[in-house]
Design a protein around this motif. Structure first.
Motif, PDB file in Angstrom:
ATOM      1  N   ILE A 173       0.890  -1.086  -0.094  1.00  0.00           N
ATOM      2  CA  ILE A 173      -0.195  -0.026   0.092  1.00  0.00           C
ATOM      3  C   ILE A 173       0.827   1.355  -0.039  1.00  0.00           C
ATOM      4  N   ALA A 174       2.034   1.245   0.625  1.00  0.00           N
ATOM      5  CA  ALA A 174       2.763   2.639   0.915  1.00  0.00           C
ATOM      6  C   ALA A 174       3.566   2.557  -0.386  1.00  0.00           C
ATOM      7  N   GLN A 175       3.918   1.527  -1.088  1.00  0.00           N
ATOM      8  CA  GLN A 175       4.667   1.606  -2.476  1.00  0.00           C
ATOM      9  C   GLN A 175       3.431   2.235  -3.472  1.00  0.00           C
ATOM     10  N   LEU A 176       2.412   2.061  -3.543  1.00  0.00           N
ATOM     11  CA  LEU A 176       1.074   2.695  -4.298  1.00  0.00           C
ATOM     12  C   LEU A 176       1.157   4.052  -3.766  1.00  0.00           C
ATOM     13  N   VAL A 177       1.049   4.574  -2.664  1.00  0.00           N
ATOM     14  CA  VAL A 177       1.053   5.810  -2.104  1.00  0.00           C
ATOM     15  C   VAL A 177       2.017   6.744  -2.721  1.00  0.00           C
ATOM     16  N   GLU A 178       3.306   6.082  -2.749  1.00  0.00           N
ATOM     17  CA  GLU A 178       4.417   6.789  -3.033  1.00  0.00           C
ATOM     18  C   GLU A 178       4.470   7.180  -4.826  1.00  0.00           C
ATOM     19  N   THR A 179       3.681   6.357  -5.567  1.00  0.00           N
ATOM     20  CA  THR A 179       3.991   6.130  -7.074  1.00  0.00           C
ATOM     21  C   THR A 179       2.621   6.968  -7.503  1.00  0.00           C
ATOM     22  N   ASP A 180       3.132   7.668  -8.545  1.00  0.00           N
ATOM     23  CA  ASP A 180       2.338   8.450  -9.406  1.00  0.00           C
ATOM     24  C   ASP A 180       1.312   7.699 -10.168  1.00  0.00           C
ATOM     25  N   GLN A 181      -0.212   7.971  -9.597  1.00  0.00           N
ATOM     26  CA  GLN A 181      -1.275   7.179 -10.127  1.00  0.00           C
ATOM     27  C   GLN A 181      -1.313   7.154 -11.573  1.00  0.00           C
ATOM     28  N   SER A 182      -0.831   8.014 -12.407  1.00  0.00           N
ATOM     29  CA  SER A 182      -0.890   8.006 -13.694  1.00  0.00           C
ATOM     30  C   SER A 182       0.201   7.352 -14.508  1.00  0.00           C
ATOM     31  N   SER A 183       1.109   6.730 -13.621  1.00  0.00           N
ATOM     32  CA  SER A 183       2.257   5.922 -13.913  1.00  0.00           C
ATOM     33  C   SER A 183       1.823   4.346 -14.447  1.00  0.00           C
ATOM     34  N   SER A 184       2.272   3.698 -15.384  1.00  0.00           N
ATOM     35  CA  SER A 184       1.751   2.407 -15.676  1.00  0.00           C
ATOM     36  C   SER A 184       2.477   1.522 -14.324  1.00  0.00           C
ATOM     37  N   ALA A 185       3.402   1.928 -13.872  1.00  0.00           N
ATOM     38  CA  ALA A 185       3.898   1.073 -12.541  1.00  0.00           C
ATOM     39  C   ALA A 185       2.862   0.997 -11.675  1.00  0.00           C
ATOM     40  N   TRP A 186       1.982   2.092 -11.414  1.00  0.00           N
ATOM     41  CA  TRP A 186       1.093   2.056 -10.437  1.00  0.00           C
ATOM     42  C   TRP A 186       0.038   0.748 -10.706  1.00  0.00           C
ATOM     43  N   LEU A 187      -0.453   0.754 -11.848  1.00  0.00           N
ATOM     44  CA  LEU A 187      -1.216  -0.449 -12.091  1.00  0.00           C
ATOM     45  C   LEU A 187      -0.988  -1.599 -11.920  1.00  0.00           C
ATOM     46  N   LYS A 188       0.580  -1.960 -12.300  1.00  0.00           N
ATOM     47  CA  LYS A 188       1.376  -2.965 -12.040  1.00  0.00           C
ATOM     48  C   LYS A 188       1.185  -3.321 -10.402  1.00  0.00           C
TER      49      LYS A 188
END
Length: 147
Positions: free
Chosen positions: A81-96
Motif C-alpha cells: 500500500i505504501a508503495q502505491l501511495v508513493e507512486t504517481d497514479q498516472s504511471s503504468s507502474a501504479w497499475l502493476k
C-alpha cells in the motif's frame, strides 16, 4: 455473526474494491476514491483481525505459526500500500503494483479461509467464535466512525 462469517464479509468487500481498482486507468478521482476506500478497509480489517482472530491463535502451539504468518502478511500488504501511495497514479507502474497487491490479498484471504479457519474452528469454541465476531464487528465499526 461469528468471527469467520464477519471476516468473510470483509473479504468480499476487499475483493470487490480490488476488482474495481485494477479496472481503473490513469490519475482519476474514481481511482483515488477506490484506493482510499480500499486502504481504509484493509487497515480496519487488519487491526480487528489481529486483535480478535489472530490473538486467539497466537497463544496456542498448534496455531501460533499460522497466526504469525497471517500477521506478517498484513505487514507485507501495508508495504505494498505504501508503495502505491508513493507512486504517481498516472504511471503504468501504479497499475502493476495494484495488481501485485490484488494477487497478494487474494492469496492471503484464500489462505485464511481454506487453511486457518478450519484449524481455528478446532481450537475456538462456537460461543467464543460468536463473542469474537461481535468484538470484531464493533472494532470495524469504531474504526470507520473515526474517519
Amino acid at each position: 455473526m461469528n468471527i469467520y462469517e464477519a471476516i468473510k464479509e470483509d473479504h468480499k468487500i476487499q475483493l470487490e474494491l480490488l476488482d474495481k481498482l485494477t479496472d481503473t486507468s490513469g490519475d482519476s478521482d474514481f481511482r483515488s476514491n477506490i484506493f482510499s476506500q480500499l486502504k481504509t478497509e484493509l487497515e480496519a480489517h487488519a487491526n480487528a483481525e489481529e486483535r480478535f482472530f489472530y490473538v486467539s491463535l497466537i497463544y496456542k502451539d498448534s496455531t501460533q505459526e499460522d497466526a504469525r504468518h497471517g500477521i506478517a502478511e498484513h505487514h507485507e500488504i501495508d508495504e505494498m500500500i505504501a508503495q502505491l501511495v508513493e507512486t504517481d497514479q498516472s504511471s503504468s507502474a501504479w497499475l502493476k503494483y495494484a495488481k501485485n497487491l490484488q494477487d497478494k490479498i487474494k492469496h492471503h484471504l484464500a489462505e485464511e479461509e481454506k487453511d486457518y479457519f478450519p484449524i481455528a474452528q478446532k481450537n475456538i469454541s462456537d460461543d467464543k467464535a460468536e463473542e469474537l465476531g461481535q468484538q470484531y464487528l464493533q472494532s470495524i465499526q469504531r474504526f470507520r466512525e473515526k474517519l
